[in-house]
Scaffold this motif. Structure first.
Motif, PDB file in Angstrom:
ATOM      1  N   LEU A   1     -13.743  50.266  11.819  1.00 51.32           N
ATOM      2  CA  LEU A   1     -12.839  49.289  11.420  1.00 51.32           C
ATOM      3  C   LEU A   1     -13.264  48.544  10.063  1.00 51.32           C
ATOM      4  O   LEU A   1     -12.396  48.248   9.371  1.00 51.32           O
ATOM      5  CB  LEU A   1     -12.589  48.110  12.348  1.00 51.32           C
ATOM      6  CG  LEU A   1     -11.373  47.117  12.325  1.00 51.32           C
ATOM      7  CD1 LEU A   1     -10.236  47.883  12.239  1.00 51.32           C
ATOM      8  CD2 LEU A   1     -11.396  45.799  13.039  1.00 51.32           C
ATOM      9  N   GLY A   2     -14.624  48.273   9.901  1.00 54.68           N
ATOM     10  CA  GLY A   2     -14.933  47.864   8.642  1.00 54.68           C
ATOM     11  C   GLY A   2     -14.438  48.820   7.580  1.00 54.68           C
ATOM     12  O   GLY A   2     -13.981  48.462   6.540  1.00 54.68           O
ATOM     13  N   PHE A   3     -14.866  50.061   7.860  1.00 56.89           N
ATOM     14  CA  PHE A   3     -14.366  51.232   6.538  1.00 56.89           C
ATOM     15  C   PHE A   3     -12.927  51.190   6.538  1.00 56.89           C
ATOM     16  O   PHE A   3     -12.608  51.405   5.535  1.00 56.89           O
ATOM     17  CB  PHE A   3     -14.922  52.615   7.283  1.00 56.89           C
ATOM     18  CG  PHE A   3     -14.815  53.619   6.237  1.00 56.89           C
ATOM     19  CD1 PHE A   3     -15.516  53.739   5.030  1.00 56.89           C
ATOM     20  CD2 PHE A   3     -13.585  54.384   6.498  1.00 56.89           C
ATOM     21  CE1 PHE A   3     -15.301  54.857   4.245  1.00 56.89           C
ATOM     22  CE2 PHE A   3     -13.480  55.540   5.417  1.00 56.89           C
ATOM     23  CZ  PHE A   3     -14.239  55.704   4.233  1.00 56.89           C
ATOM     24  N   ALA A   4     -12.023  51.132   7.561  1.00 56.27           N
ATOM     25  CA  ALA A   4     -10.747  51.162   7.463  1.00 56.27           C
ATOM     26  C   ALA A   4     -10.320  49.927   6.522  1.00 56.27           C
ATOM     27  O   ALA A   4      -9.441  50.099   5.786  1.00 56.27           O
ATOM     28  CB  ALA A   4      -9.876  51.022   8.756  1.00 56.27           C
ATOM     29  N   PHE A   5     -10.790  48.684   6.699  1.00 54.84           N
ATOM     30  CA  PHE A   5     -10.317  47.399   6.046  1.00 54.84           C
ATOM     31  C   PHE A   5     -10.722  47.585   4.501  1.00 54.84           C
ATOM     32  O   PHE A   5     -10.180  47.335   3.485  1.00 54.84           O
ATOM     33  CB  PHE A   5     -11.001  46.241   6.385  1.00 54.84           C
ATOM     34  CG  PHE A   5     -10.422  45.251   7.532  1.00 54.84           C
ATOM     35  CD1 PHE A   5      -9.773  44.202   7.271  1.00 54.84           C
ATOM     36  CD2 PHE A   5      -9.960  46.199   8.640  1.00 54.84           C
ATOM     37  CE1 PHE A   5      -9.033  43.805   8.027  1.00 54.84           C
ATOM     38  CE2 PHE A   5      -9.127  45.404   9.669  1.00 54.84           C
ATOM     39  CZ  PHE A   5      -8.585  44.082   9.386  1.00 54.84           C
ATOM     40  N   GLY A   6     -12.163  48.260   4.243  1.00 55.42           N
ATOM     41  CA  GLY A   6     -12.442  48.267   2.971  1.00 55.42           C
ATOM     42  C   GLY A   6     -11.629  49.436   2.227  1.00 55.42           C
ATOM     43  O   GLY A   6     -11.431  49.296   1.039  1.00 55.42           O
ATOM     44  N   LEU A   7     -11.499  50.478   2.690  1.00 51.95           N
ATOM     45  CA  LEU A   7     -10.658  51.451   2.202  1.00 51.95           C
ATOM     46  C   LEU A   7      -9.122  51.094   1.960  1.00 51.95           C
ATOM     47  O   LEU A   7      -8.662  51.138   0.791  1.00 51.95           O
ATOM     48  CB  LEU A   7     -10.738  52.852   3.099  1.00 51.95           C
ATOM     49  CG  LEU A   7      -9.951  54.023   2.364  1.00 51.95           C
ATOM     50  CD1 LEU A   7     -10.881  54.344   1.014  1.00 51.95           C
ATOM     51  CD2 LEU A   7     -10.037  55.299   3.288  1.00 51.95           C
ATOM     52  N   THR A   8      -8.633  50.185   2.829  1.00 52.47           N
ATOM     53  CA  THR A   8      -7.189  49.694   2.604  1.00 52.47           C
ATOM     54  C   THR A   8      -7.236  48.718   1.291  1.00 52.47           C
ATOM     55  O   THR A   8      -6.579  48.694   0.480  1.00 52.47           O
ATOM     56  CB  THR A   8      -6.724  48.933   3.825  1.00 52.47           C
ATOM     57  OG1 THR A   8      -6.600  49.946   5.007  1.00 52.47           O
ATOM     58  CG2 THR A   8      -5.603  48.553   3.702  1.00 52.47           C
ATOM     59  N   GLY A   9      -8.356  47.855   1.047  1.00 52.72           N
ATOM     60  CA  GLY A   9      -8.231  47.090   0.114  1.00 52.72           C
ATOM     61  C   GLY A   9      -8.676  47.883  -1.129  1.00 52.72           C
ATOM     62  O   GLY A   9      -8.117  47.642  -1.991  1.00 52.72           O
ATOM     63  N   ALA A  10      -9.465  49.029  -1.120  1.00 52.49           N
ATOM     64  CA  ALA A  10      -9.568  49.624  -2.290  1.00 52.49           C
ATOM     65  C   ALA A  10      -8.392  50.339  -2.672  1.00 52.49           C
ATOM     66  O   ALA A  10      -8.194  50.356  -4.069  1.00 52.49           O
ATOM     67  CB  ALA A  10     -10.877  50.556  -2.111  1.00 52.49           C
TER      68      ALA A  10
END
Length: 90
Positions: A9-18
């Protein structure tokens, strides 16, 4: 109830922000200053962004910005997953 995988979930949020950051870069590159101001004024319900839009962003600053956005997004997503998982009954 299912538990969230904190790292995923952290990766999904980070990638979405990027990706959102990258989209902003694309708008600024293709629309020019006036188009960028118009776009963000519309996006922010008419807030006047003309005094804060800076078009001469160095490539190194943009690179570090996208990395920082990913890290913050990852931390936010991981916290949400962890807080959610703690609240579940075992």
């Amino acid at each position: 109830m299912n538990r969230f995988n904190v790292k995923k979930l952290g990766f999904a949020f980070g990638l979405t922000g990027a990706l959102i950051y990258l989209g902003c870069m694309i708008v600024m590159t293709t629309a020019g200053q006036e188009g960028t101001i118009s776009f963000f004024n519309s996006l922010l319900h008419g807030l006047d962004t003309s005094s804060i839009i800076r078009m001469d962003v160095p490539l190194s600053e943009a690179f570090f910005g996208i990395i920082q956005t990913f890290i913050l997004g990852w931390l936010i997503g991981a916290c949400i997953a962890a807080f959610y998982n703690v609240q579940l009954k075992k």
